[in-house]
Design an enzyme around this catalytic site. Structure first.
Site: not given
Ligand SMILES: *Cc1c(COP(=O)(O)O)cnc(C)c1O
Length: 391
Positions: A55, A108, A180, A205
């Protein structure tokens, strides 16, 4: 790690390709081994090894963390089981009930929901602002936030804000700044170099790029802050499995090549859509009409492979258009090798009230595209034939 990545000054594509290579001492395997073990044998009484319990840290996970930290120019990274858990982890580690978060009004959808719901529970406070409006931003900063989230380009309208300028005013009131960077990837934008404290990604992504795992990451410039957050990561248990870590490291090897080719494809899609009579507006940082185009030219190394557009005419054409697409898949992710299309109002941003969507400029006619690595002629031909089916 010294063997897997030659030295500190190598360029990003090299870092990405070579992350974790040659780390196996037992067989000398070039590709790193997967280490699923949850626990590790002590050398002897009171002599633990580098890893003790999964963990807290895992060898497969550590290789990815080191690679992503290097790609972003950070000192350390924490890999979590998805993008939302990375942001959630940070709120748990940093915020108490009187602390304020300032977040973009068009962030987001999942982040919007997370900040909103946790604020409603009284865990901290959140103020959503249009960060491209200097007056609104200054008003929010006057409340002395503990954390400022920047997301640029924004989702789904690809509006760009000035990371360096916002960070400077946020630091002046003592805030920690989080970017982000999911939409750009470290190949196209490196927020830590612009003064930011922490970078987060949904590794689901671009970083993984193959739409087959969920992961998130926090990348730090300051080791003390990283250690504090890691304590919380171990405390609440937010971490990625060894198998997903391995897959993510494999995906990362082609990050630079993927991002650059997807971007080149996207530029051609933008050119096609801008000139199409059945398309009303196109949103992409490359367009002079896009909010923040000049900032994008300055702070990004490219304009990226995400774009959105509005269909002209009556909203009733939307289902027809989407059903006519043969190559594009209607799905709500982005950054994978395959081209995806998404209708934000009913998909990614359906958790947001219609009113908030309107404020953020997300109409029912809006579609977001993540351009993939298919042949560009096929991508454009698909859009062309689907547009031809609508009145
Ligand atoms: C998809 C996304 C998230 C969240 O990510 P997950 O892996 O789906 O939890 C956060 N910020 C942005 C800009 C995203 O495209």
């Amino acid at each position: 790690m010294t063997k897997s990545i030659p030295h500190n000054s190598v360029r990003q594509a090299t870092v990405a390709v070579r992350g974790g290579l040659n780390s196996d001492e037992q067989y000398g395997s070039v590709v790193p081994v997967i280490t699923p073990s949850t626990c590790y044998r002590y050398h002897e009484f009171a002599k633990p090894r580098e890893f003790d319990y999964g963990r807290k840290a895992n060898p497969s996970r550590s290789l990815v963390e080191e690679t992503i930290a290097k790609l972003e120019g950070g000192v350390d990274a924490i890999l979590t089981n998805c993008g939302m858990s990375a942001i959630h982890l940070l709120t748990v580690a940093l915020l108490t009930p009187n602390d304020l978060v300032v977040a973009p009004h068009d962030c987001y959808g999942g982040s919007y929901r997370l900040f909103n719901s946790l604020s409603q529970r009284g865990l901290f406070k959140t103020k959503f602002v249009d960060q491209s409006d200097p007056v609104a931003l200054q008003e929010a900063l006057a409340l002395k936030p503990k954390l400022v989230l920047i997301e640029t380009p924004s989702n789904p309208l690809l509006r760009v804000v000035d990371i360096e300028a916002i960070t400077e005013v946020a630091h002046a009131v003592g805030a920690i700044v989080l970017v982000d960077n999911t939409f750009m990837s470290p190949i196209l934008q490196q927020p830590l170099a612009l003064g930011v404290d922490i970078v987060t990604h949904s590794c689901t992504k671009f970083l993984n790029g193959h739409s087959d795992l969920l992961a998130g990451v926090l990348v730090f410039k300051d080791q003390k802050l990283a250690d504090d957050v890691l304590w919380w990561a171990n405390n609440i248990g937010t971490l990625t499995s060894a198998f997903d870590s391995y897959l993510l490291l494999r995906g990362l090897r082609t990050l630079s090549a993927r991002v650059l080719l997807q971007q080149a494809n996207a530029q051609k899609v933008v050119e096609f859509l801008v000139n199409h009579p059945k398309v009303a507006n196109v949103y992409h940082p490359s367009l002079p009409s896009n909010i923040g185009h000049a900032i994008a030219k300055k702070q990004q190394k490219g304009f990226g492979s995400l774009l959105s557009f509005e269909l002209a005419g009556d909203p009733v054409v939307m289902p027809k258009f989407l059903q006519s697409l043969k190559l594009f898949t209607l799905a709500q992710s982005l950054g994978g090798v395959e081209s995806l299309i998404c209708h934000p109002a009913t998909m990614t941003h359906s958790g947001i009230s219609a009113e908030a969507r309107k404020t953020a400029g997300i109409s029912d006619q809006l579609l977001r595209i993540s351009v993939g690595l298919e042949d560009i002629n096929d991508i454009i031909a698909d859009l062309d034939q689907a547009l031809a089916t609508i009145a």
